[in-house]
Design a protein around this motif. Structure first.
Motif, short mmCIF file in Angstrom:
data_model
loop_
_atom_site.label_atom_id
_atom_site.label_comp_id
_atom_site.label_asym_id
_atom_site.label_seq_id
_atom_site.Cartn_x
_atom_site.Cartn_y
_atom_site.Cartn_z
N TYR A 179 0.84 -1.21 0.00
CA TYR A 179 0.00 0.00 0.00
C TYR A 179 0.87 1.26 0.00
N GLN A 180 1.97 1.22 0.74
CA GLN A 180 2.83 2.39 0.84
C GLN A 180 3.56 2.73 -0.45
N GLY B 224 -0.02 3.19 -5.39
CA GLY B 224 -1.14 4.10 -5.18
C GLY B 224 -2.41 3.60 -5.82
N GLY C 270 -3.60 -0.01 -4.43
CA GLY C 270 -3.01 0.29 -3.14
C GLY C 270 -4.05 0.28 -2.03
N GLU C 271 -5.23 0.83 -2.31
CA GLU C 271 -6.32 0.83 -1.32
C GLU C 271 -6.77 -0.59 -0.98
#
Length: 186
Positions: free
Chosen positions: A30-31, A34, A38-39
């Motif tokens: 996730y970091q 994007g 990522g969510e």
């Protein structure tokens, strides 16, 4: 993944770890990834109770809902605070000060000052400058602990020197209003 020489290989290994049940791997992905993908990784990490992910998602929910003053959803705020509380119970330092900050600013129902002060104290022990600032503020005001303006001011100055940005505003307000210290316009 950490032993890989290039980021694309590391990402492949992290994705494999995520597929095989790792709680940390989806948060790490996730970091660096994007957007919608990522969510999804963040949501997976939250479902697996990864402390940093719970803190991140909980903070996002509470802040998003409190910005919508007229249409804030109390159930969503409560869920965000629950996620933050879970993260705190798993000793995630950055989450500790955030939960204390949100409680101090009126989030959560009937949270006693003693609880807020203890959360700031824990964040301070973890080395978080904002936790140090919050503890100092509590001590100056005598909120949730015995009042000790001298030590509280020293903690707030220490926190300012370590990068807590809101301390100068708090100090200015305290001196202007004479809250916990003698009023001093200079």
């Amino acid at each position: 993944a950490a032993m890989q020489q290039d980021t694309s290989s590391a990402q492949v290994w992290m994705e494999r770890a995520a597929e095989n049940g790792s709680a940390f791997a989806p948060f790490a992905l996730y970091q660096v990834i994007g957007g919608e993908k990522g969510e999804k990784f963040l949501q997976t990490a939250v479902e697996r109770h990864q402390p940093s992910a719970l803190g991140r998602r909980g903070t996002e929910i509470v802040l998003r809902e409190t910005l919508n003053v007229e249409s804030a959803d109390d159930k969503k705020v409560a869920e965000g605070l629950r996620m933050l509380s879970l993260s705190v119970m798993m000793c995630e330092p950055s989450t500790v000060q955030m939960l204390a900050y949100l409680y101090a600013n009126g989030q959560g129902k009937n949270v006693p000052n003693e609880r807020i002060c203890e959360l700031f104290r824990l964040a301070h022990r973890c080395g978080d400058p904002n936790g140090t600032a919050g503890l100092g503020y509590c001590m100056v005001m005598g909120a949730g602990c015995q009042q000790d303006a001298q030590q509280g001011l020293a903690l707030m100055e220490k926190a300012r020197d370590k990068g807590a940005q809101w301390v100068n505003q708090a100090l200015a307000s305290m001196y202007f209003n004479g809250d916990g210290v003698k009023a001093d316009m200079r």
